[in-house]
Design a protein around this motif. Sequence first.
Motif, PDB file in Angstrom:
ATOM      1  N   ARG A  78       8.088  43.586 -46.506  1.00 46.51           N
ATOM      2  CA  ARG A  78       8.748  42.819 -46.045  1.00 46.51           C
ATOM      3  C   ARG A  78      10.375  43.377 -45.313  1.00 46.51           C
ATOM      4  O   ARG A  78      11.139  43.158 -46.429  1.00 46.51           O
ATOM      5  CB  ARG A  78       8.808  40.602 -46.262  1.00 46.51           C
ATOM      6  CG  ARG A  78       9.484  39.988 -44.917  1.00 46.51           C
ATOM      7  CD  ARG A  78       9.329  38.964 -45.640  1.00 46.51           C
ATOM      8  NE  ARG A  78       9.797  38.259 -44.643  1.00 46.51           N
ATOM      9  CZ  ARG A  78       9.492  36.775 -44.163  1.00 46.51           C
ATOM     10  NH1 ARG A  78       7.834  37.093 -43.879  1.00 46.51           N
ATOM     11  NH2 ARG A  78       9.675  36.400 -43.616  1.00 46.51           N
ATOM     12  N   CYS A 110      11.398  39.123 -38.401  1.00 45.75           N
ATOM     13  CA  CYS A 110      11.436  39.687 -39.291  1.00 45.75           C
ATOM     14  C   CYS A 110       9.923  40.996 -39.400  1.00 45.75           C
ATOM     15  O   CYS A 110       9.439  40.925 -38.570  1.00 45.75           O
ATOM     16  CB  CYS A 110      11.520  38.635 -40.992  1.00 45.75           C
ATOM     17  SG  CYS A 110       9.612  37.546 -40.647  1.00 45.75           S
ATOM     18  N   GLU A 112       7.013  42.791 -41.738  1.00 47.61           N
ATOM     19  CA  GLU A 112       6.160  43.104 -42.650  1.00 47.61           C
ATOM     20  C   GLU A 112       5.294  44.148 -42.609  1.00 47.61           C
ATOM     21  O   GLU A 112       5.276  44.480 -41.194  1.00 47.61           O
ATOM     22  CB  GLU A 112       4.920  42.233 -43.163  1.00 47.61           C
ATOM     23  CG  GLU A 112       5.264  40.179 -42.652  1.00 47.61           C
ATOM     24  CD  GLU A 112       4.989  39.624 -42.953  1.00 47.61           C
ATOM     25  OE1 GLU A 112       3.701  39.872 -43.003  1.00 47.61           O
ATOM     26  OE2 GLU A 112       5.112  38.599 -43.463  1.00 47.61           O
TER      27      GLU A 112
END
Length: 295
Positions: A78, A110, A112
């Motif tokens: 991540r 964000c 991942e």
Amino acid sequence: MTRSEYFIQLKNALRVLPVEEQEEALEYYRCFFDDASDDEKAMEELGSPEELSRAITEKFACVPELKKKAWNTGHEGRAGNFSKESVRAVDISVGAAEVVMAGTDDNYFCVEYRNLDPGDMMCALSPFGTFTIENARRIPDFGRLFRHRDDGGVNHPRILIKIPRVCELDLVRIHVGAGSFVMKDVDIKTLRSYLDVGAGNLEVSKLNGGPAELHVGMGHLKYCGKTSGLVKADCGMGQLEMLLEGKEEDYTVSGKVGLGEIRMNGKKKRFRKSGVWGKKGKSFFFELRTWRNKD
């Protein structure tokens, strides 16, 4: 001094910065001028090109370590955790990965990732609030890329970009090479957007705002949303679909097409070698140039 002269001097003064940082700063202040009601007042507020260039250079020199460019070091993980208030634009470049941008109830940006080799992806937040993801530094091992695992899974690179479900941005720029990019459950309002696909697939939904530039090489681009400015559509050998909200006469679309096709709200646009498509007197027009006619 005109706006054009101001930016010529500003660009010359910014040559000490890397090209990508120069372009980001120039794009930011182009938006600033577009939003201002008067160019002279904007220049008075910003100061001379030399003064502004010094402020920009200092801004890039003071980027916190957390926001600096960082390449992935493992095969999965991540990256980034930037607040909604700190992100003003997104700039995403996809090589051969499968990418999904999904809206969440969290107020953070964000990413991942899985099945990436170390150094395959970069993530950063610039001093001007541009959330950048780059997955185009190198071509992966195609033998491994398309091989299935014994458990039925796949080995191809996968990236999940999480953003607030509803957000407002100054700019959305997405480039897809040979990969895939899909938006899910998002509602983005942007001042302008640039979408480009080479041989891959790019699908954006609920992308609403100002002018848009859409470019297709041999791939497929599907644009769903609403624009309030000029839409520039350029299609080579691929397919460009536009599903625009409202009435066609409310849009201004200028396009060029080679061997591919452009569709608007399910209808393939008919055209001559050169000319204008649309109803006379309406704001909507569709101009296409190609080397041959099509039915």
